[in-house]
Design a protein around this motif. Structure first.
Motif, PDB file in Angstrom:
ATOM      1  N   GLU A  79     -23.109   7.508  24.795  1.00 17.11           N
ATOM      2  CA  GLU A  79     -22.253   8.640  25.171  1.00 17.11           C
ATOM      3  C   GLU A  79     -22.658   9.903  24.418  1.00 17.11           C
ATOM      4  N   PHE A  80     -22.982   9.758  23.150  1.00 14.61           N
ATOM      5  CA  PHE A  80     -23.413  10.900  22.351  1.00 14.61           C
ATOM      6  C   PHE A  80     -24.724  11.482  22.904  1.00 14.61           C
ATOM      7  N   ALA A  81     -25.670  10.608  23.226  1.00 14.94           N
ATOM      8  CA  ALA A  81     -26.967  11.060  23.738  1.00 14.94           C
ATOM      9  C   ALA A  81     -26.845  11.643  25.142  1.00 14.94           C
ATOM     10  N   ASP A  82     -25.878  11.170  25.917  1.00 15.56           N
ATOM     11  CA  ASP A  82     -25.682  11.683  27.275  1.00 15.56           C
ATOM     12  C   ASP A  82     -25.308  13.157  27.295  1.00 15.56           C
ATOM     13  N   GLN A  83     -24.802  13.678  26.193  1.00 12.81           N
ATOM     14  CA  GLN A  83     -24.456  15.091  26.120  1.00 12.81           C
ATOM     15  C   GLN A  83     -25.682  15.981  26.343  1.00 12.81           C
ATOM     16  N   LEU A  84     -26.864  15.449  26.072  1.00 11.43           N
ATOM     17  CA  LEU A  84     -28.087  16.225  26.266  1.00 11.43           C
ATOM     18  C   LEU A  84     -28.328  16.548  27.736  1.00 11.43           C
ATOM     19  N   HIS A  85     -27.782  15.739  28.642  1.00  9.97           N
ATOM     20  CA  HIS A  85     -27.946  16.005  30.070  1.00  9.97           C
ATOM     21  C   HIS A  85     -27.187  17.258  30.509  1.00  9.97           C
ATOM     22  N   GLU A  86     -26.221  17.683  29.712  1.00  6.14           N
ATOM     23  CA  GLU A  86     -25.426  18.863  30.053  1.00  6.14           C
ATOM     24  C   GLU A  86     -26.138  20.170  29.725  1.00  6.14           C
ATOM     25  N   VAL A  87     -27.206  20.104  28.947  1.00  2.00           N
ATOM     26  CA  VAL A  87     -27.931  21.309  28.548  1.00  2.00           C
ATOM     27  C   VAL A  87     -28.837  21.757  29.695  1.00  2.00           C
ATOM     28  N   ASN A  88     -28.730  23.025  30.069  1.00  4.85           N
ATOM     29  CA  ASN A  88     -29.561  23.575  31.134  1.00  4.85           C
ATOM     30  C   ASN A  88     -30.944  23.907  30.557  1.00  4.85           C
ATOM     31  N   THR A  89     -31.946  23.206  31.012  1.00  2.66           N
ATOM     32  CA  THR A  89     -33.311  23.426  30.529  1.00  2.66           C
ATOM     33  C   THR A  89     -34.210  24.011  31.613  1.00  2.66           C
ATOM     34  N   ASP A  90     -33.624  24.558  32.674  1.00  6.42           N
ATOM     35  CA  ASP A  90     -34.418  25.167  33.743  1.00  6.42           C
ATOM     36  C   ASP A  90     -35.264  26.298  33.167  1.00  6.42           C
TER      37      ASP A  90
END
Length: 108
Positions: free
Chosen positions: A33-44
């Motif tokens: 769950e902690f690592a899944d927060q990285l998916h929320e970061v916009n890296t476009d």
């Protein structure tokens, strides 16, 4: 997101740690769950980096050995050693014995 039995088996095999108790699974779930927060970061539009310091010139220093031949003193710090090597603490899943190792490797 629940962790599947297949993923648990694979992680146990890699880490030699048993995740089958509720505490182990809960800890693993919290880490995911902690690592899944990285998916929320916009890296476009963000180019991958080789290093966080890639915009700087990094100079290597000369490797001047000033001390040495201290193997005996260093190994005195080891809780457990074999010959001249530190022994890392094992996971809670035992490694196969040498005569079982060939059979174990064929199954992986």
């Amino acid at each position: 997101q629940k962790v599947s039995v297949e993923v648990l088996d694979h992680l146990e095999h890699l880490a030699l740690v048993d995740f089958r108790d509720s505490e182990g699974v809960e800890r693993l779930q919290k880490a995911i769950e902690f690592a899944d927060q990285l998916h929320e970061v916009n890296t476009d539009g963000v180019e991958p980096m080789d290093s966080v310091l890639e915009d700087r010139c990094l100079y290597l220093r000369e490797d001047d050995v000033t001390e040495g031949n201290c193997t005996k003193e260093l190994l005195e710090n080891a809780r457990e050693k074999v010959e001249e090597y530190f022994v890392a603490p094992p996971g809670n899943i035992p490694l196969p014995k040498m005569d079982e190792q060939e059979t174990f490797l064929k199954g992986s």
